[in-house]
Motif scaffolding. Structure first.
Motif, PDB file in Angstrom:
ATOM      1  N   THR A   1       0.790  -1.031  -0.072  1.00  0.00           N
ATOM      2  CA  THR A   1      -0.343  -0.200  -0.068  1.00  0.00           C
ATOM      3  C   THR A   1       0.799   1.201   0.373  1.00  0.00           C
ATOM      4  N   LEU A   2       0.365   2.374  -0.606  1.00  0.00           N
ATOM      5  CA  LEU A   2       0.602   3.360  -0.082  1.00  0.00           C
ATOM      6  C   LEU A   2       0.795   3.871   1.639  1.00  0.00           C
ATOM      7  N   LYS A   3       1.443   4.867   1.622  1.00  0.00           N
ATOM      8  CA  LYS A   3       1.742   4.955   3.573  1.00  0.00           C
ATOM      9  C   LYS A   3       0.539   5.356   4.360  1.00  0.00           C
ATOM     10  N   ALA A   4      -0.906   6.094   3.654  1.00  0.00           N
ATOM     11  CA  ALA A   4      -2.487   6.533   4.161  1.00  0.00           C
ATOM     12  C   ALA A   4      -2.850   4.987   4.011  1.00  0.00           C
ATOM     13  N   ALA A   5      -2.748   4.192   3.880  1.00  0.00           N
ATOM     14  CA  ALA A   5      -3.283   2.455   3.236  1.00  0.00           C
ATOM     15  C   ALA A   5      -2.641   1.452   4.419  1.00  0.00           C
ATOM     16  N   ALA A   6      -1.535   2.211   5.098  1.00  0.00           N
ATOM     17  CA  ALA A   6      -0.389   0.241   5.445  1.00  0.00           C
ATOM     18  C   ALA A   6      -1.182  -0.360   6.574  1.00  0.00           C
ATOM     19  N   ASN A   7      -2.651   0.330   7.142  1.00  0.00           N
ATOM     20  CA  ASN A   7      -3.331  -0.807   7.803  1.00  0.00           C
ATOM     21  C   ASN A   7      -3.715  -1.390   7.076  1.00  0.00           C
ATOM     22  N   ILE A   8      -3.681  -1.445   6.289  1.00  0.00           N
ATOM     23  CA  ILE A   8      -4.951  -2.650   4.833  1.00  0.00           C
ATOM     24  C   ILE A   8      -4.068  -3.391   4.236  1.00  0.00           C
ATOM     25  N   GLU A   9      -2.556  -3.304   4.270  1.00  0.00           N
ATOM     26  CA  GLU A   9      -1.699  -4.291   3.290  1.00  0.00           C
ATOM     27  C   GLU A   9      -1.875  -5.116   3.430  1.00  0.00           C
ATOM     28  N   GLY A  10      -1.697  -6.036   2.515  1.00  0.00           N
ATOM     29  CA  GLY A  10      -2.326  -7.439   2.359  1.00  0.00           C
ATOM     30  C   GLY A  10      -3.653  -7.977   2.682  1.00  0.00           C
ATOM     31  N   TYR A  11      -4.033  -7.093   3.218  1.00  0.00           N
ATOM     32  CA  TYR A  11      -5.359  -7.713   4.474  1.00  0.00           C
ATOM     33  C   TYR A  11      -7.213  -7.519   2.927  1.00  0.00           C
ATOM     34  N   VAL A  12      -7.128  -8.248   2.687  1.00  0.00           N
ATOM     35  CA  VAL A  12      -8.447  -9.238   1.430  1.00  0.00           C
ATOM     36  C   VAL A  12     -10.205  -8.216   2.305  1.00  0.00           C
ATOM     37  N   ALA A  13     -10.977  -7.584   0.695  1.00  0.00           N
ATOM     38  CA  ALA A  13     -11.827  -7.249   1.179  1.00  0.00           C
ATOM     39  C   ALA A  13     -12.633  -8.036   0.025  1.00  0.00           C
ATOM     40  N   PHE A  14     -13.908  -7.797  -0.286  1.00  0.00           N
ATOM     41  CA  PHE A  14     -14.789  -8.883  -0.782  1.00  0.00           C
ATOM     42  C   PHE A  14     -15.963  -7.862  -1.541  1.00  0.00           C
ATOM     43  N   TRP A  15     -16.328  -8.025  -2.887  1.00  0.00           N
ATOM     44  CA  TRP A  15     -18.079  -7.655  -3.197  1.00  0.00           C
ATOM     45  C   TRP A  15     -17.907  -8.612  -4.649  1.00  0.00           C
ATOM     46  N   ARG A  16     -19.045  -8.286  -4.919  1.00  0.00           N
ATOM     47  CA  ARG A  16     -19.800  -9.419  -6.257  1.00  0.00           C
ATOM     48  C   ARG A  16     -20.223 -10.249  -5.407  1.00  0.00           C
ATOM     49  N   GLY A  17     -21.530  -9.768  -4.833  1.00  0.00           N
ATOM     50  CA  GLY A  17     -22.039 -11.334  -4.352  1.00  0.00           C
ATOM     51  C   GLY A  17     -21.194 -11.507  -2.944  1.00  0.00           C
ATOM     52  N   VAL A  18     -20.505 -11.066  -2.976  1.00  0.00           N
ATOM     53  CA  VAL A  18     -19.688 -11.919  -1.706  1.00  0.00           C
ATOM     54  C   VAL A  18     -20.299 -11.687  -0.548  1.00  0.00           C
ATOM     55  N   GLN A  19     -20.775 -12.078   0.430  1.00  0.00           N
ATOM     56  CA  GLN A  19     -21.744 -11.977   2.085  1.00  0.00           C
ATOM     57  C   GLN A  19     -20.875 -11.124   2.871  1.00  0.00           C
ATOM     58  N   VAL A  20     -20.259  -9.983   3.465  1.00  0.00           N
ATOM     59  CA  VAL A  20     -19.918 -10.123   4.909  1.00  0.00           C
ATOM     60  C   VAL A  20     -20.563  -9.594   6.176  1.00  0.00           C
ATOM     61  N   LYS A  21     -20.717 -10.996   7.213  1.00  0.00           N
ATOM     62  CA  LYS A  21     -21.723 -10.940   8.104  1.00  0.00           C
ATOM     63  C   LYS A  21     -21.361 -10.860   9.113  1.00  0.00           C
ATOM     64  N   ASP A  22     -21.372 -10.563  10.436  1.00  0.00           N
ATOM     65  CA  ASP A  22     -21.612 -10.334  12.130  1.00  0.00           C
ATOM     66  C   ASP A  22     -21.495 -11.910  11.909  1.00  0.00           C
TER      67      ASP A  22
END
Length: 131
Positions: A104-125
């Motif tokens: 990541t660039l410096k401003a997003a260092a906290n998510i470097e290597g982390y994975v997010a989802f979209w396109r119908g993948v549900q993220v639930k508690d």
């Protein structure tokens, strides 16, 4: 003289000689969430980052049986170059359904290597079954 602070949208993160720069809000959460596609849990974690409304899972929380590297790359002006995974469950492919920033660039260092989802993948508690 510099003043530093964090907070909600529009809160100055840095003030130098009258020049304001804003840092997008990020939050570290600590309750169990799951990423689900085709009724299959493909990732689960109790520690994640929320950025721009997306929950980012640590890479070690993914069940890699369901992920295949994609050749797709996109660029975000403040996070950097994103790479993608296809999500594959029972032979069904959800193209580029997961993305991450390997460097990541410096401003997003906290998510470097982390994975997010979209396109119908549900993220639930996980405890409440709520998105």
């Amino acid at each position: 003289m510099a003043l530093q602070g964090r907070g909600g949208l529009g809160t100055p993160a840095l003030l130098i000689r009258g020049l304001m720069r804003f840092t997008p809000p990020t939050f570290t959460e600590n309750f169990m969430i799951q990423a689900i596609w085709q009724n299959t849990v493909i990732a689960q974690t109790g520690t994640f980052e929320t950025v721009e409304g997306n929950k980012y899972f640590p890479a070690n929380s993914l069940d890699m049986r369901y992920f295949q590297p994609s050749a797709t790359h996109t660029t975000c002006s403040w996070k950097g170059v994103a790479s993608y995974y296809d999500v594959v469950v029972d032979g069904q492919v959800n193209k580029d359904a997961a993305w991450y920033y390997p460097a990541t660039l410096k401003a997003a260092a906290n998510i470097e290597g982390y994975v997010a989802f979209w396109r119908g993948v549900q993220v639930k508690d996980a405890a409440q079954g709520e998105p």
